[in-house]
Design an enzyme around this catalytic site. Structure first.
Site, PDB file in Angstrom:
ATOM      1  N   GLU A 135       5.720  -3.499   0.545  1.00 56.52           N
ATOM      2  CA  GLU A 135       5.589  -3.006  -1.043  1.00 56.52           C
ATOM      3  C   GLU A 135       5.062  -1.555  -1.173  1.00 56.52           C
ATOM      4  O   GLU A 135       3.718  -1.649  -1.077  1.00 56.52           O
ATOM      5  CB  GLU A 135       4.787  -4.481  -1.524  1.00 56.52           C
ATOM      6  CG  GLU A 135       5.676  -5.652  -1.404  1.00 56.52           C
ATOM      7  CD  GLU A 135       6.533  -6.103  -2.409  1.00 56.52           C
ATOM      8  OE1 GLU A 135       7.175  -5.061  -3.012  1.00 56.52           O
ATOM      9  OE2 GLU A 135       7.083  -7.267  -2.312  1.00 56.52           O
ATOM     10  N   GLY A 145       0.610  -1.298   0.013  1.00 58.93           N
ATOM     11  CA  GLY A 145       0.002   0.003  -0.046  1.00 58.93           C
ATOM     12  C   GLY A 145       0.772   1.380   0.035  1.00 58.93           C
ATOM     13  O   GLY A 145       2.111   1.138  -0.263  1.00 58.93           O
ATOM     14  N   VAL A 173       0.864   4.397   5.324  1.00 54.80           N
ATOM     15  CA  VAL A 173       0.532   3.606   6.103  1.00 54.80           C
ATOM     16  C   VAL A 173       1.845   2.626   6.453  1.00 54.80           C
ATOM     17  O   VAL A 173       1.759   1.986   7.475  1.00 54.80           O
ATOM     18  CB  VAL A 173      -0.710   3.037   5.584  1.00 54.80           C
ATOM     19  CG1 VAL A 173      -1.232   1.866   6.513  1.00 54.80           C
ATOM     20  CG2 VAL A 173      -2.039   3.715   5.593  1.00 54.80           C
ATOM     21  N   CYS A 205       1.110  -0.121  -9.404  1.00 51.56           N
ATOM     22  CA  CYS A 205       2.304   0.430  -8.572  1.00 51.56           C
ATOM     23  C   CYS A 205       3.405   0.746  -9.476  1.00 51.56           C
ATOM     24  O   CYS A 205       4.168   1.498  -9.420  1.00 51.56           O
ATOM     25  CB  CYS A 205       2.739  -0.564  -7.458  1.00 51.56           C
ATOM     26  SG  CYS A 205       2.970  -2.309  -7.973  1.00 51.56           S
TER      27      CYS A 205
HETATM   28  P1  NAD Z   1      -5.391   0.672   0.575  1.00 52.02           P
HETATM   29  O1  NAD Z   1      -6.291   2.202   0.733  1.00 52.02           O
HETATM   30  O2  NAD Z   1      -6.306  -0.309   0.169  1.00 52.02           O
HETATM   31  O3  NAD Z   1      -4.539   0.447   1.929  1.00 52.02           O
HETATM   32  C1  NAD Z   1      -3.764  -0.778   1.938  1.00 52.02           C
HETATM   33  C2  NAD Z   1      -3.940  -1.238   3.193  1.00 52.02           C
HETATM   34  O4  NAD Z   1      -3.703  -0.573   4.350  1.00 52.02           O
HETATM   35  C3  NAD Z   1      -5.390  -1.691   3.270  1.00 52.02           C
HETATM   36  O5  NAD Z   1      -5.877  -3.180   3.628  1.00 52.02           O
HETATM   37  C4  NAD Z   1      -6.191  -0.916   4.160  1.00 52.02           C
HETATM   38  O6  NAD Z   1      -7.075  -1.281   5.192  1.00 52.02           O
HETATM   39  C5  NAD Z   1      -4.629  -0.596   5.260  1.00 52.02           C
HETATM   40  N1  NAD Z   1      -4.890   0.753   5.925  1.00 52.02           N
HETATM   41  C6  NAD Z   1      -5.411   1.903   5.445  1.00 52.02           C
HETATM   42  N2  NAD Z   1      -5.048   2.994   6.242  1.00 52.02           N
HETATM   43  C7  NAD Z   1      -4.717   2.446   7.371  1.00 52.02           C
HETATM   44  C8  NAD Z   1      -4.154   2.637   8.660  1.00 52.02           C
HETATM   45  N3  NAD Z   1      -4.556   4.220   8.920  1.00 52.02           N
HETATM   46  N4  NAD Z   1      -3.935   1.835   9.552  1.00 52.02           N
HETATM   47  C9  NAD Z   1      -3.622   0.759   9.209  1.00 52.02           C
HETATM   48  N5  NAD Z   1      -3.968   0.051   8.116  1.00 52.02           N
HETATM   49  C10 NAD Z   1      -4.475   0.752   7.051  1.00 52.02           C
HETATM   50  O7  NAD Z   1      -4.233   0.813  -0.589  1.00 52.02           O
HETATM   51  P2  NAD Z   1      -3.322   2.355  -1.022  1.00 52.02           P
HETATM   52  O8  NAD Z   1      -2.471   2.529   0.037  1.00 52.02           O
HETATM   53  O9  NAD Z   1      -4.288   3.319  -1.621  1.00 52.02           O
HETATM   54  O10 NAD Z   1      -2.475   1.313  -2.157  1.00 52.02           O
HETATM   55  C11 NAD Z   1      -1.998   1.908  -3.128  1.00 52.02           C
HETATM   56  C12 NAD Z   1      -0.533   2.095  -3.010  1.00 52.02           C
HETATM   57  O11 NAD Z   1      -0.092   0.761  -2.919  1.00 52.02           O
HETATM   58  C13 NAD Z   1       0.196   2.762  -4.190  1.00 52.02           C
HETATM   59  O12 NAD Z   1       1.325   3.806  -3.553  1.00 52.02           O
HETATM   60  C14 NAD Z   1       0.730   1.758  -4.700  1.00 52.02           C
HETATM   61  O13 NAD Z   1       1.912   2.125  -5.593  1.00 52.02           O
HETATM   62  C15 NAD Z   1       1.024   0.800  -3.820  1.00 52.02           C
HETATM   63  N6  NAD Z   1       1.239  -0.651  -4.155  1.00 52.02           N
HETATM   64  C16 NAD Z   1       2.530  -1.125  -4.296  1.00 52.02           C
HETATM   65  C17 NAD Z   1       2.578  -2.436  -4.821  1.00 52.02           C
HETATM   66  C18 NAD Z   1       4.074  -2.937  -4.700  1.00 52.02           C
HETATM   67  O14 NAD Z   1       4.053  -4.300  -4.893  1.00 52.02           O
HETATM   68  N7  NAD Z   1       5.181  -2.534  -4.250  1.00 52.02           N
HETATM   69  C19 NAD Z   1       1.685  -3.218  -5.359  1.00 52.02           C
HETATM   70  C20 NAD Z   1       0.244  -2.388  -5.123  1.00 52.02           C
HETATM   71  C21 NAD Z   1       0.130  -1.316  -4.605  1.00 52.02           C
END
Ligand code: NAD
Length: 450
Positions: free
Chosen positions: A203, A181, A185, A238
């Protein structure tokens, strides 16, 4: 999960294989459920979901089933004569599971982002708590159905919820946390892991640049490959192409080729195309539109469509003449907008990349000498010459970010997937019926020749 790990339920390699076989059968049996869920969450075409989410999961399980015995075997090293004191000993390095692992997924590829790490964690003998993203609720529910149907509840459980529930989960004594994510976070996850001195894999994301130099062999194929990395999943990838750095002398030609690609792949009205994905929710739609409203760059509309909030739709949009300090350059875009920055010397492009956070991926188009120069003088989680996102197919190579795209707990490795500079002719303009599927076929055919 801690109790069942302590009982040794997941230690037996036969049990782990049985679980993986059962997961494979479950994914196959439930593929419609999974694909429909993805379509409901993201409005994504089935072919993209099959290619990016289902096929990699099946492949990964196959790899683990094939190599698990070998990987699980202890490593034995020959002792040198200088270690005479140990000659009477038998020594080996055993592979042991972490214990209880939490896997927290993001919404953009909501199936693969939890199932791929699950496969490794299960194969290694851990017990696992899965927390899918609440922002892709249909996929989260499909995962729960799949797991409860085919995996032993002593080995894997799914918990649902958002920030509050995930924060509670993170208070538990876990042995390892695998989080995908955003970096904000990610920092909270790293802090929570520190409380229990748990291991952590992050990741994360970032702004992955594309550089196109004037000595690139084939601009048509270059345009196709860049647009693919920008518009697959509507830019919500990502390792997608975030922004473009292009040599001034070829910028106008490239913009024409981008426009041709968009029209051929999605028609003048991508909103009506079954091949064009939607933005995940209203909040993210608003976020992207605010950045677009704030840009000082020159917006090039490539379609007859308007953005449509109710439909969570944003048309493919190019923004020319973008300054490095423009709002579009402030954060990872995660949408179908391509900011274009022109440069005069290659070092300008390299310096701009180096002045920013290290990205998850970097794409360099040009002669071998040029792409080598770019890759050697920048840092990124992975780097690809004359292509985009193709390194994701290299399953046996390391994948991950570096610095802010991964967190410092992950080995910092650059995986360079070097493809020939002699890109064969891709023909995105040749067929008026060209849709994403056909574009993908063109890309894949084009690649088989490389
Ligand atoms: P998201 O909003 O789904 O959040 C990710 C997870 O974090 C979720 O399960 C959510 O419930 C949890 N979460 C959210 N807020 C939280 C908090 N305050 N405390 C604890 N847990 C919490 O996803 P996102 O963050 O919008 O994902 C997109 C990001 O992820 C982009 O930056 C993308 O580049 C990155 N990403 C990276 C990869 C990789 O393999 N490196 C793959 C996919 C996405």
């Amino acid at each position: 999960m801690r109790a069942s790990f302590a009982q040794g339920t997941t230690r037996d390699i036969k049990f782990r294989k049985q679980q993986l076989n059962s997961l494979l059968a479950g994914v196959r049996k439930n593929s419609k459920l999974l694909l429909d869920a993805l379509s409901m969450d993201l409005g994504r075409p089935t072919v993209e979901s099959e290619v990016f989410e289902i096929a990699p999961v099946e492949y990964e399980i196959g790899q683990f089933l094939k190599y698990m015995d070998k990987w699980a075997k202890p490593d034995k090293h020959k002792l040198g004569s200088e270690q005479a004191a140990l000659l009477m000993c038998s020594m080996e390095v055993r592979k042991v599971p972490h214990g209880t692992v939490a896997i927290i997924g993001a919404w953009n590829y909501p199936i693969r982002l939890v199932l791929l790490p699950l496969i490794g964690a299960l194969a290694a003998g851990n017990t696992v708590v899965l927390k899918p993203s609440e922002l892709a609720p249909h996929s989260a529910m499909a995962i729960e159905i799949l797991v409860s149907e085919c995996l032993d509840p002593n080995a894997v459980r799914v918990v649902q919820g958002g920030a509050a529930e995930t924060s509670e989960l993170l208070k538990q004594k876990l042995d390892h946390i695998f989080y995908t994510g955003n970096g904000k976070v990610g920092r909270l996850v790293a802090k929570a892991a520190a409380e229990h001195l748990a291991g952590v894999t992050l990741e994360l994301g970032g702004k992955s640049p594309v550089v196109v130099h004037h000595d690139v062999a084939d601009l048509g194929a270059t345009a196709t490959r860049i647009m693919w990395a920008k518009l697959a999943n509507s830019g919500q990838t990502c390792v997608g192409a975030d922004y473009l750095l292009v040599h001034r002398s070829i910028k106008d030609k490239l913009v024409v080729l981008f426009r041709n690609f968009i029209e051929n792949a999605y028609t003048k009205s991508p909103q009506k195309s079954p091949d064009y994905t939607r933005i995940i929710n209203g909040r993210h739609w608003q976020r992207i539109m605010e950045l677009l409203d704030a840009t000082k760059g020159n917006i090039i509309n490539c379609t007859d469509d308007q953005a449509d909030q109710a439909d969570r739709y944003i048309p493919p949009t190019l923004v020319d003449g973008v300054h490095p300090n423009d709002p579009l350059m402030s954060h990872e875009l995660f949408g179908p907008i391509l900011p274009i920055i022109t440069y005069d010397t290659l070092d300008e492009a390299v310096n701009l990349i180096n002045s920013r956070d290290q990205p998850l991926a970097l794409y360099a188009f040009g002669s071998s000498k040029t792409t080598e120069y770019i890759v050697a003088n920048t840092r990124s989680g992975s780097a690809v010459s004359n292509d985009t996102m193709y390194h994701m197919a290299a399953n046996n190579y390391p994948f991950g970010g570096t610095g802010p795209s991964a967190g410092l707990s992950v080995d910092q490795k650059v995986c360079v997937c070097r493809l020939s500079e002699q890109i064969n002719k891709a023909k995105p303009n040749s067929n008026s019926e060209t849709k994403l599927f056909k574009s993908l076929a063109i890309i894949l055919n084009d690649r088989t020749a490389l």
